[in-house]
Design an enzyme around this catalytic site. Structure first.
Site, PDB file in Angstrom:
ATOM      1  N   SER A 244     -28.717  23.575 -10.882  1.00 49.92           N
ATOM      2  CA  SER A 244     -27.577  24.467 -10.701  1.00 49.92           C
ATOM      3  C   SER A 244     -26.560  24.218 -11.809  1.00 49.92           C
ATOM      4  CB  SER A 244     -26.920  24.223  -9.346  1.00 49.92           C
ATOM      5  OG  SER A 244     -26.294  22.956  -9.378  1.00 49.92           O
ATOM      6  N   LYS A 245     -25.554  25.056 -11.856  1.00 46.29           N
ATOM      7  CA  LYS A 245     -24.533  25.019 -12.904  1.00 46.29           C
ATOM      8  C   LYS A 245     -23.845  23.660 -13.009  1.00 46.29           C
ATOM      9  CE  LYS A 245     -23.094  29.779 -13.513  1.00 46.29           C
ATOM     10  NZ  LYS A 245     -23.889  29.899 -14.715  1.00 46.29           N
ATOM     11  N   ARG A 246     -23.858  22.925 -11.912  1.00 49.71           N
ATOM     12  CA  ARG A 246     -23.214  21.614 -11.897  1.00 49.71           C
ATOM     13  C   ARG A 246     -23.809  20.682 -12.968  1.00 49.71           C
ATOM     14  NH1 ARG A 246     -23.426  17.705  -7.742  1.00 49.71           N
ATOM     15  NH2 ARG A 246     -25.175  18.776  -6.761  1.00 49.71           N
ATOM     16  N   PHE A 247     -25.056  20.907 -13.330  1.00 45.55           N
ATOM     17  CA  PHE A 247     -25.745  19.985 -14.228  1.00 45.55           C
ATOM     18  C   PHE A 247     -25.929  20.546 -15.635  1.00 45.55           C
ATOM     19  CE2 PHE A 247     -26.951  19.129  -9.906  1.00 45.55           C
ATOM     20  CZ  PHE A 247     -26.627  17.784  -9.817  1.00 45.55           C
TER      21      PHE A 247
ATOM     22  N   GLU B 144     -25.508  31.406 -22.170  1.00 42.67           N
ATOM     23  CA  GLU B 144     -24.483  30.368 -22.289  1.00 42.67           C
ATOM     24  C   GLU B 144     -24.869  29.331 -23.347  1.00 42.67           C
ATOM     25  OE1 GLU B 144     -22.674  28.907 -18.316  1.00 42.67           O
ATOM     26  OE2 GLU B 144     -24.337  30.226 -17.759  1.00 42.67           O
TER      27      GLU B 144
END
Ligand code: GLU
Length: 476
Positions: free
Chosen positions: A246-249, A256
Protein backbone atom coordinates in the site's frame (compact mmCIF):
# COMPACT_ATOMS: atom_id res chain seq x y z
CA UNK A 1 2.69 -19.73 -31.15
CA UNK A 2 3.06 -18.37 -27.60
CA UNK A 3 0.70 -15.51 -26.97
CA UNK A 4 0.35 -13.72 -23.66
CA UNK A 5 -1.75 -10.79 -22.60
CA UNK A 6 -2.17 -8.17 -19.95
CA UNK A 7 -5.81 -7.38 -19.33
CA UNK A 8 -6.05 -4.37 -17.05
CA UNK A 9 -9.30 -2.82 -15.91
CA UNK A 10 -9.01 0.94 -16.43
CA UNK A 11 -10.19 1.95 -12.98
CA UNK A 12 -7.11 3.80 -11.74
CA UNK A 13 -3.54 4.70 -12.64
CA UNK A 14 -1.15 1.98 -13.78
CA UNK A 15 -0.34 0.08 -10.58
CA UNK A 16 3.11 -1.38 -9.95
CA UNK A 17 1.50 -4.83 -9.60
CA UNK A 18 -0.09 -4.53 -13.04
CA UNK A 19 3.16 -3.24 -14.49
CA UNK A 20 5.04 -6.23 -13.06
CA UNK A 21 2.41 -8.65 -14.45
CA UNK A 22 2.71 -6.91 -17.83
CA UNK A 23 6.49 -7.19 -17.67
CA UNK A 24 6.42 -10.93 -16.95
CA UNK A 25 3.91 -11.50 -19.76
CA UNK A 26 6.06 -9.44 -22.07
CA UNK A 27 9.29 -11.21 -21.10
CA UNK A 28 7.77 -14.66 -21.39
CA UNK A 29 6.32 -13.91 -24.83
CA UNK A 30 9.51 -12.29 -26.13
CA UNK A 31 11.73 -15.05 -24.75
CA UNK A 32 9.66 -17.53 -26.75
CA UNK A 33 9.44 -15.37 -29.89
CA UNK A 34 5.77 -14.96 -29.08
CA UNK A 35 3.24 -12.14 -29.08
CA UNK A 36 2.27 -9.80 -26.28
CA UNK A 37 -1.27 -8.39 -26.25
CA UNK A 38 -2.87 -5.56 -24.29
CA UNK A 39 -6.61 -5.84 -23.84
CA UNK A 40 -8.64 -3.34 -21.87
CA UNK A 41 -11.22 -4.92 -19.57
CA UNK A 42 -13.65 -2.05 -19.27
CA UNK A 43 -16.90 -3.92 -18.72
CA UNK A 44 -17.34 -2.07 -15.44
CA UNK A 45 -18.67 1.06 -17.10
CA UNK A 46 -19.14 2.91 -13.83
CA UNK A 47 -15.53 2.63 -12.66
CA UNK A 48 -13.72 2.58 -16.02
CA UNK A 49 -12.35 5.87 -17.33
CA UNK A 50 -10.51 7.01 -20.42
CA UNK A 51 -7.86 8.81 -18.36
CA UNK A 52 -7.08 5.58 -16.58
CA UNK A 53 -6.83 3.69 -19.88
CA UNK A 54 -4.47 6.37 -21.22
CA UNK A 55 -2.36 6.28 -18.06
CA UNK A 56 -2.05 2.49 -18.28
CA UNK A 57 -1.09 2.41 -21.95
CA UNK A 58 1.31 5.34 -21.69
CA UNK A 59 2.83 3.92 -18.52
CA UNK A 60 3.49 0.54 -20.12
CA UNK A 61 4.95 2.17 -23.21
CA UNK A 62 7.13 4.40 -21.03
CA UNK A 63 8.48 1.23 -19.41
CA UNK A 64 9.24 -0.09 -22.89
CA UNK A 65 6.52 -2.74 -22.84
CA UNK A 66 5.21 -2.11 -26.33
CA UNK A 67 2.39 -4.45 -27.33
CA UNK A 68 2.41 -6.43 -30.57
CA UNK A 69 -1.37 -6.45 -30.52
CA UNK A 70 -3.99 -4.50 -28.67
CA UNK A 71 -4.59 -0.91 -27.72
CA UNK A 72 -1.67 1.47 -27.97
CA UNK A 73 -1.16 5.22 -28.00
CA UNK A 74 -1.04 5.05 -31.80
CA UNK A 75 -4.37 3.22 -32.11
CA UNK A 76 -5.07 -0.49 -32.32
CA UNK A 77 -2.45 -3.03 -33.34
CA UNK A 78 -3.33 -6.47 -34.71
CA UNK A 79 -6.42 -7.78 -36.42
CA UNK A 80 -8.18 -9.68 -33.63
CA UNK A 81 -9.70 -6.55 -32.12
CA UNK A 82 -11.38 -4.54 -31.00
CA UNK A 83 -9.24 -4.84 -27.89
CA UNK A 84 -11.60 -3.04 -25.54
CA UNK A 85 -14.27 -5.24 -24.02
CA UNK A 86 -16.82 -2.43 -24.14
CA UNK A 87 -16.56 -2.62 -27.96
CA UNK A 88 -16.95 -6.39 -28.08
CA UNK A 89 -20.44 -6.82 -26.65
CA UNK A 90 -21.81 -8.41 -29.82
CA UNK A 91 -19.09 -11.09 -29.68
CA UNK A 92 -20.30 -12.50 -26.38
CA UNK A 93 -24.01 -13.11 -26.88
CA UNK A 94 -23.76 -16.15 -29.23
CA UNK A 95 -21.59 -17.94 -26.67
CA UNK A 96 -24.05 -17.21 -23.88
CA UNK A 97 -26.81 -18.59 -26.06
CA UNK A 98 -24.68 -21.63 -26.84
CA UNK A 99 -24.15 -22.37 -23.14
CA UNK A 100 -27.85 -21.99 -22.37
CA UNK A 101 -28.71 -24.20 -25.33
CA UNK A 102 -26.28 -26.93 -24.26
CA UNK A 103 -27.56 -26.77 -20.67
CA UNK A 104 -24.20 -25.65 -19.26
CA UNK A 105 -25.79 -22.37 -18.25
CA UNK A 106 -29.30 -21.43 -17.27
CA UNK A 107 -31.60 -18.52 -16.57
CA UNK A 108 -32.13 -18.17 -12.85
CA UNK A 109 -34.92 -16.27 -11.16
CA UNK A 110 -33.79 -16.57 -7.57
CA UNK A 111 -34.50 -13.37 -5.70
CA UNK A 112 -32.12 -11.85 -3.18
CA UNK A 113 -34.44 -12.94 -0.42
CA UNK A 114 -34.57 -16.53 -1.65
CA UNK A 115 -30.78 -16.58 -1.90
CA UNK A 116 -30.48 -15.28 1.64
CA UNK A 117 -32.87 -17.96 2.87
CA UNK A 118 -30.83 -20.70 1.22
CA UNK A 119 -27.67 -19.26 2.81
CA UNK A 120 -29.33 -19.18 6.21
CA UNK A 121 -30.47 -22.78 5.87
CA UNK A 122 -26.86 -23.83 5.22
CA UNK A 123 -25.65 -21.85 8.24
CA UNK A 124 -28.34 -23.46 10.41
CA UNK A 125 -27.21 -26.90 9.29
CA UNK A 126 -23.59 -25.80 9.84
CA UNK A 127 -22.83 -26.56 6.22
CA UNK A 128 -20.83 -24.53 3.76
CA UNK A 129 -23.17 -22.66 1.43
CA UNK A 130 -22.79 -23.85 -2.15
CA UNK A 131 -25.54 -22.66 -4.47
CA UNK A 132 -27.30 -25.24 -6.59
CA UNK A 133 -30.20 -23.18 -7.83
CA UNK A 134 -33.62 -24.83 -8.17
CA UNK A 135 -33.69 -23.33 -11.72
CA UNK A 136 -30.60 -25.21 -12.89
CA UNK A 137 -32.58 -27.98 -14.56
CA UNK A 138 -35.44 -25.83 -15.83
CA UNK A 139 -35.85 -23.82 -18.99
CA UNK A 140 -37.69 -20.69 -17.96
CA UNK A 141 -38.70 -17.56 -19.83
CA UNK A 142 -36.45 -14.89 -18.31
CA UNK A 143 -37.82 -11.68 -16.85
CA UNK A 144 -35.94 -8.43 -16.17
CA UNK A 145 -34.61 -9.78 -12.86
CA UNK A 146 -33.25 -13.03 -14.26
CA UNK A 147 -29.52 -13.69 -14.42
CA UNK A 148 -27.55 -16.34 -16.27
CA UNK A 149 -25.71 -18.84 -14.08
CA UNK A 150 -23.19 -21.47 -14.95
CA UNK A 151 -24.30 -24.97 -14.02
CA UNK A 152 -21.28 -26.20 -12.09
CA UNK A 153 -20.80 -29.95 -12.56
CA UNK A 154 -19.59 -32.14 -9.71
CA UNK A 155 -16.04 -32.88 -10.70
CA UNK A 156 -12.43 -32.18 -9.86
CA UNK A 157 -10.61 -29.59 -11.88
CA UNK A 158 -6.86 -29.46 -11.98
CA UNK A 159 -4.26 -27.57 -13.89
CA UNK A 160 -0.48 -27.46 -13.94
CA UNK A 161 0.31 -23.94 -12.94
CA UNK A 162 3.64 -22.98 -14.48
CA UNK A 163 4.71 -21.30 -11.25
CA UNK A 164 2.77 -22.94 -8.43
CA UNK A 165 2.67 -26.49 -9.75
CA UNK A 166 -0.40 -28.71 -9.81
CA UNK A 167 -3.53 -27.06 -8.45
CA UNK A 168 -6.78 -28.96 -7.85
CA UNK A 169 -10.29 -27.76 -7.16
CA UNK A 170 -13.22 -29.75 -5.95
CA UNK A 171 -16.21 -28.17 -7.71
CA UNK A 172 -18.63 -29.45 -5.09
CA UNK A 173 -17.46 -26.37 -3.16
CA UNK A 174 -18.19 -24.02 -6.05
CA UNK A 175 -21.68 -22.57 -6.32
CA UNK A 176 -23.47 -21.99 -9.63
CA UNK A 177 -21.97 -18.59 -10.36
CA UNK A 178 -23.48 -15.77 -12.42
CA UNK A 179 -21.84 -15.37 -15.83
CA UNK A 180 -24.13 -12.63 -17.18
CA UNK A 181 -26.78 -10.28 -15.91
CA UNK A 182 -28.55 -10.78 -19.22
CA UNK A 183 -27.66 -11.62 -22.83
CA UNK A 184 -26.08 -8.22 -23.40
CA UNK A 185 -24.42 -7.84 -20.01
CA UNK A 186 -21.87 -10.64 -19.55
CA UNK A 187 -19.53 -10.60 -16.54
CA UNK A 188 -15.78 -10.87 -16.08
CA UNK A 189 -15.29 -14.64 -15.72
CA UNK A 190 -17.25 -15.25 -18.90
CA UNK A 191 -15.89 -12.51 -21.17
CA UNK A 192 -12.32 -13.22 -20.23
CA UNK A 193 -12.68 -16.79 -21.53
CA UNK A 194 -14.21 -15.67 -24.81
CA UNK A 195 -11.60 -12.97 -25.35
CA UNK A 196 -8.67 -15.22 -24.52
CA UNK A 197 -9.97 -17.77 -27.03
CA UNK A 198 -10.77 -15.29 -29.81
CA UNK A 199 -7.46 -13.50 -29.32
CA UNK A 200 -5.70 -16.89 -29.40
CA UNK A 201 -4.02 -16.42 -26.04
CA UNK A 202 -1.95 -19.47 -25.13
CA UNK A 203 -0.64 -18.45 -21.68
CA UNK A 204 -2.50 -16.62 -18.96
CA UNK A 205 0.05 -15.08 -16.62
CA UNK A 206 -1.51 -13.01 -13.85
CA UNK A 207 -1.48 -12.27 -10.13
CA UNK A 208 -2.28 -15.13 -7.80
CA UNK A 209 -5.26 -13.16 -6.48
CA UNK A 210 -6.96 -14.56 -9.60
CA UNK A 211 -6.45 -18.23 -8.66
CA UNK A 212 -10.02 -18.50 -7.38
CA UNK A 213 -11.30 -17.42 -10.82
CA UNK A 214 -9.32 -20.03 -12.69
CA UNK A 215 -11.58 -23.06 -12.06
CA UNK A 216 -14.60 -21.02 -13.17
CA UNK A 217 -12.84 -20.00 -16.35
CA UNK A 218 -11.65 -23.55 -17.02
CA UNK A 219 -15.23 -24.81 -16.66
CA UNK A 220 -16.58 -22.25 -19.12
CA UNK A 221 -13.68 -22.87 -21.47
CA UNK A 222 -14.35 -26.61 -21.44
CA UNK A 223 -18.11 -26.20 -21.88
CA UNK A 224 -17.50 -24.11 -25.00
CA UNK A 225 -15.01 -26.62 -26.38
CA UNK A 226 -12.21 -24.03 -26.52
CA UNK A 227 -8.51 -24.87 -26.58
CA UNK A 228 -6.86 -25.48 -23.22
CA UNK A 229 -4.88 -22.55 -21.87
CA UNK A 230 -1.73 -22.61 -19.76
CA UNK A 231 -1.80 -20.73 -16.47
CA UNK A 232 0.92 -19.10 -14.40
CA UNK A 233 -0.04 -17.26 -11.23
CA UNK A 234 2.48 -14.72 -10.00
CA UNK A 235 3.16 -14.10 -6.33
CA UNK A 236 1.71 -10.81 -5.14
CA UNK A 237 3.90 -7.86 -4.32
CA UNK A 238 3.93 -7.48 -0.55
CA UNK A 239 4.94 -4.62 1.73
CA UNK A 240 8.06 -5.17 3.90
CA UNK A 241 5.83 -6.27 6.80
CA UNK A 242 4.24 -8.84 4.44
CA UNK A 243 0.91 -7.01 4.36
CA UNK A 244 -0.70 -6.05 1.08
CA UNK A 245 1.41 -3.43 -0.69
CA UNK A 246 0.00 0.00 0.00
CA UNK A 247 0.95 3.67 -0.26
CA UNK A 248 2.36 3.53 3.25
CA UNK A 249 5.42 1.70 1.91
CA UNK A 250 5.99 3.56 -1.32
CA UNK A 251 4.09 4.87 -4.28
CA UNK A 252 1.82 2.31 -5.90
CA UNK A 253 1.31 3.95 -9.28
CA UNK A 254 3.93 4.00 -12.02
CA UNK A 255 3.12 7.63 -12.73
CA UNK A 256 4.27 8.65 -9.26
CA UNK A 257 7.60 6.90 -9.80
CA UNK A 258 7.95 8.61 -13.15
CA UNK A 259 7.16 12.00 -11.61
CA UNK A 260 9.74 11.43 -8.86
CA UNK A 261 12.42 10.91 -11.46
CA UNK A 262 12.83 7.16 -11.43
CA UNK A 263 14.07 5.92 -14.78
CA UNK A 264 12.04 3.36 -16.73
CA UNK A 265 15.05 1.08 -17.18
CA UNK A 266 15.57 1.07 -13.39
CA UNK A 267 11.92 0.40 -12.65
CA UNK A 268 11.59 -2.58 -14.97
CA UNK A 269 14.88 -3.95 -13.68
CA UNK A 270 13.51 -3.66 -10.14
CA UNK A 271 10.09 -5.08 -11.07
CA UNK A 272 11.71 -8.02 -12.80
CA UNK A 273 13.55 -8.92 -9.59
CA UNK A 274 10.29 -8.74 -7.63
CA UNK A 275 9.60 -12.44 -7.73
CA UNK A 276 12.17 -13.60 -10.29
CA UNK A 277 15.90 -14.20 -10.24
CA UNK A 278 18.31 -15.94 -12.49
CA UNK A 279 19.63 -18.16 -9.71
CA UNK A 280 22.37 -15.77 -8.65
CA UNK A 281 22.75 -12.32 -7.10
CA UNK A 282 22.93 -10.40 -10.35
CA UNK A 283 21.27 -7.02 -9.95
CA UNK A 284 21.34 -5.21 -13.25
CA UNK A 285 19.56 -6.27 -16.43
CA UNK A 286 18.65 -4.35 -19.52
CA UNK A 287 15.28 -5.22 -21.07
CA UNK A 288 17.09 -7.26 -23.72
CA UNK A 289 18.99 -9.22 -21.08
CA UNK A 290 15.80 -9.87 -19.14
CA UNK A 291 14.15 -11.25 -22.28
CA UNK A 292 17.09 -13.54 -22.86
CA UNK A 293 17.26 -14.87 -19.29
CA UNK A 294 13.61 -14.94 -18.24
CA UNK A 295 11.79 -18.15 -17.45
CA UNK A 296 8.65 -18.87 -15.46
CA UNK A 297 10.48 -21.73 -13.75
CA UNK A 298 12.52 -19.24 -11.80
CA UNK A 299 9.56 -17.17 -10.59
CA UNK A 300 9.15 -17.68 -6.86
CA UNK A 301 5.95 -19.21 -5.55
CA UNK A 302 5.22 -16.94 -2.62
CA UNK A 303 4.95 -13.19 -2.05
CA UNK A 304 7.63 -10.85 -3.37
CA UNK A 305 8.65 -8.22 -0.85
CA UNK A 306 8.79 -4.64 -2.06
CA UNK A 307 11.96 -2.89 -0.94
CA UNK A 308 12.22 0.80 -1.80
CA UNK A 309 15.93 0.94 -0.83
CA UNK A 310 16.61 -1.65 -3.49
CA UNK A 311 14.72 0.38 -6.10
CA UNK A 312 16.64 3.48 -5.01
CA UNK A 313 19.99 1.79 -5.34
CA UNK A 314 19.11 0.37 -8.78
CA UNK A 315 17.87 3.79 -9.87
CA UNK A 316 21.03 5.50 -8.59
CA UNK A 317 23.05 3.05 -10.71
CA UNK A 318 21.07 3.86 -13.86
CA UNK A 319 21.24 7.60 -13.18
CA UNK A 320 25.05 7.40 -12.99
CA UNK A 321 25.09 5.43 -16.25
CA UNK A 322 22.86 7.78 -18.23
CA UNK A 323 24.50 9.67 -21.06
CA UNK A 324 25.87 13.00 -19.87
CA UNK A 325 23.47 14.95 -22.06
CA UNK A 326 20.49 13.10 -20.58
CA UNK A 327 21.80 13.70 -17.05
CA UNK A 328 21.97 17.41 -17.81
CA UNK A 329 18.54 17.43 -19.44
CA UNK A 330 16.77 15.60 -16.60
CA UNK A 331 18.89 17.28 -13.95
CA UNK A 332 17.94 20.75 -15.21
CA UNK A 333 14.27 19.81 -15.46
CA UNK A 334 14.13 18.62 -11.86
CA UNK A 335 16.31 21.42 -10.47
CA UNK A 336 13.83 23.90 -11.91
CA UNK A 337 10.96 21.88 -10.40
CA UNK A 338 12.76 22.17 -7.07
CA UNK A 339 12.87 25.95 -7.28
CA UNK A 340 16.32 26.49 -8.82
CA UNK A 341 16.54 29.83 -10.64
CA UNK A 342 18.36 29.14 -13.91
CA UNK A 343 18.87 32.82 -14.63
CA UNK A 344 21.22 33.25 -11.66
CA UNK A 345 23.74 30.63 -12.83
CA UNK A 346 25.99 30.13 -15.80
CA UNK A 347 25.67 27.00 -17.90
CA UNK A 348 29.05 25.92 -16.55
CA UNK A 349 27.88 26.23 -12.95
CA UNK A 350 24.65 24.39 -13.75
CA UNK A 351 26.58 21.48 -15.22
CA UNK A 352 28.84 21.32 -12.19
CA UNK A 353 25.88 21.27 -9.82
CA UNK A 354 24.30 18.44 -11.79
CA UNK A 355 27.57 16.52 -11.97
CA UNK A 356 27.93 16.68 -8.18
CA UNK A 357 24.34 15.65 -7.61
CA UNK A 358 24.34 12.76 -10.08
CA UNK A 359 26.82 10.95 -7.82
CA UNK A 360 24.55 11.30 -4.82
CA UNK A 361 20.88 11.26 -5.74
CA UNK A 362 18.66 8.18 -5.78
CA UNK A 363 16.02 9.82 -7.95
CA UNK A 364 15.88 13.08 -9.89
CA UNK A 365 13.29 14.59 -7.53
CA UNK A 366 16.08 14.72 -4.90
CA UNK A 367 18.32 16.89 -7.04
CA UNK A 368 19.44 20.15 -5.51
CA UNK A 369 17.57 19.61 -2.26
CA UNK A 370 20.76 19.28 -0.24
CA UNK A 371 22.50 21.92 -2.32
CA UNK A 372 20.00 24.66 -1.62
CA UNK A 373 22.73 26.39 0.44
CA UNK A 374 24.21 27.37 -2.92
CA UNK A 375 21.32 29.68 -3.67
CA UNK A 376 19.98 30.29 -0.19
CA UNK A 377 22.92 30.76 2.10
CA UNK A 378 21.72 29.50 5.48
CA UNK A 379 22.37 31.11 8.84
CA UNK A 380 24.15 28.68 11.12
CA UNK A 381 25.55 28.33 14.58
CA UNK A 382 29.26 29.23 14.78
CA UNK A 383 29.95 26.12 16.85
CA UNK A 384 29.57 23.93 13.77
CA UNK A 385 32.61 25.63 12.22
CA UNK A 386 34.84 23.90 14.79
CA UNK A 387 36.66 20.73 13.89
CA UNK A 388 36.98 18.51 17.00
CA UNK A 389 37.80 20.84 19.93
CA UNK A 390 38.99 23.87 18.01
CA UNK A 391 38.32 27.19 19.76
CA UNK A 392 37.33 30.44 18.06
CA UNK A 393 40.93 31.53 17.54
CA UNK A 394 41.81 28.19 15.96
CA UNK A 395 38.85 28.48 13.58
CA UNK A 396 39.77 32.03 12.70
CA UNK A 397 43.35 31.04 11.99
CA UNK A 398 42.18 28.14 9.87
CA UNK A 399 39.78 30.23 7.79
CA UNK A 400 42.31 33.01 7.33
CA UNK A 401 44.81 30.47 6.10
CA UNK A 402 42.22 29.21 3.56
CA UNK A 403 41.33 32.73 2.54
CA UNK A 404 44.96 33.63 1.82
CA UNK A 405 45.32 30.51 -0.26
CA UNK A 406 42.10 31.06 -2.13
CA UNK A 407 43.24 34.52 -3.31
CA UNK A 408 46.09 32.81 -5.12
CA UNK A 409 43.96 30.17 -6.85
CA UNK A 410 43.03 31.00 -10.40
CA UNK A 411 41.24 27.87 -11.49
CA UNK A 412 37.65 26.66 -11.00
CA UNK A 413 38.52 23.05 -11.77
CA UNK A 414 37.53 20.83 -8.84
CA UNK A 415 40.49 18.44 -9.06
CA UNK A 416 43.04 21.21 -9.38
CA UNK A 417 41.54 23.12 -6.46
CA UNK A 418 41.68 19.93 -4.43
CA UNK A 419 45.30 19.22 -5.19
CA UNK A 420 46.41 22.81 -4.57
CA UNK A 421 44.67 22.96 -1.20
CA UNK A 422 45.84 19.52 -0.08
CA UNK A 423 49.39 20.18 -1.15
CA UNK A 424 49.48 23.48 0.74
CA UNK A 425 48.09 21.79 3.84
CA UNK A 426 50.98 19.34 3.73
CA UNK A 427 53.59 21.97 3.02
CA UNK A 428 52.41 24.09 5.93
CA UNK A 429 52.23 21.08 8.23
CA UNK A 430 48.51 21.47 8.86
CA UNK A 431 45.97 18.74 9.56
CA UNK A 432 43.42 18.01 6.80
CA UNK A 433 40.45 18.24 9.19
CA UNK A 434 41.48 21.49 10.86
CA UNK A 435 41.52 23.23 7.46
CA UNK A 436 38.93 21.42 5.39
CA UNK A 437 36.13 21.18 7.96
CA UNK A 438 35.88 24.91 8.83
CA UNK A 439 36.36 25.79 5.17
CA UNK A 440 33.56 23.50 4.04
CA UNK A 441 31.17 24.68 6.75
CA UNK A 442 31.96 28.31 5.99
CA UNK A 443 31.11 27.68 2.35
CA UNK A 444 27.96 25.66 2.91
CA UNK A 445 26.70 26.66 6.35
CA UNK A 446 26.04 22.96 6.87
CA UNK A 447 27.52 20.10 8.80
CA UNK A 448 27.03 17.82 5.82
CA UNK A 449 27.64 18.88 2.24
CA UNK A 450 29.77 18.06 -0.79
CA UNK A 451 33.51 18.71 -0.47
CA UNK A 452 34.84 22.28 -0.22
CA UNK A 453 36.61 21.75 -3.57
CA UNK A 454 33.34 21.04 -5.33
CA UNK A 455 31.64 24.00 -3.68
CA UNK A 456 34.46 26.41 -4.58
CA UNK A 457 34.39 25.09 -8.11
CA UNK A 458 30.65 25.76 -8.39
CA UNK A 459 30.49 29.09 -6.56
CA UNK A 460 33.66 30.49 -8.07
CA UNK A 461 36.42 32.34 -6.31
CA UNK A 462 34.60 35.57 -5.54
CA UNK A 463 31.54 34.06 -3.89
CA UNK A 464 33.66 31.56 -2.00
CA UNK A 465 35.83 34.31 -0.57
CA UNK A 466 32.71 36.21 0.33
CA UNK A 467 31.32 33.29 2.30
CA UNK A 468 34.57 32.70 4.18
CA UNK A 469 34.62 36.36 5.07
CA UNK A 470 31.05 36.15 6.36
CA UNK A 471 32.09 33.25 8.59
CA UNK A 472 35.04 35.26 9.90
CA UNK A 473 32.70 38.15 10.64
CA UNK A 474 30.39 36.09 12.77
CA UNK A 475 33.36 34.74 14.71
CA UNK A 476 34.22 38.16 16.09
N1 GLU B 1 -9.05 -7.42 -15.57
C1 GLU B 1 -8.38 -8.20 -14.57
C2 GLU B 1 -7.67 -7.31 -13.60
O1 GLU B 1 -7.45 -6.16 -13.89
C3 GLU B 1 -7.36 -9.15 -15.14
C4 GLU B 1 -7.95 -10.39 -15.56
C5 GLU B 1 -7.00 -11.46 -16.00
O2 GLU B 1 -5.79 -11.24 -16.09
O3 GLU B 1 -7.53 -12.53 -16.29
O4 GLU B 1 -7.33 -7.76 -12.52
Amino acid sequence: MIKTRIAPSPTGNLHIGTARTALFNYLYAKNQQGIFVIRIEDTDTVRSTQESERDIIEGLEWLGLIPDEGVSTSGELGNLGPYRQSQRTSFYQPYLEQLIESGDAYWCNLTELELETLKQEAIDKQEQFVLRSPYRDQKIIPNENSVIRFKVPDTTIFFEDKIKGRIEFDTSLLGDFVIAKNLTYPLYNFVVVIDDELMQISHIIRGDDHIANTPKQILINQALGFSRKQFAHLPLILAPDKSKMSKRFGATSIKEYKDQGYLPEALINFLCLLGWNEGNDREYYSLGEMIEKFSLKRVQKSGAIFNIQKLDSINAHYIKNLSHSRQIELGTEYLVKNGFDLSRWTQEQLIKIINVEIQRIKKFADIGIELSFLWEYPSYDVTILAYKNMNKDDIKASLEWSLRLLYTIETVETDTIESIIKQSIQEDNKQMGEILWPLRVALSGKEKSPSPFEIISILGKEQSIDRIQKALNILI
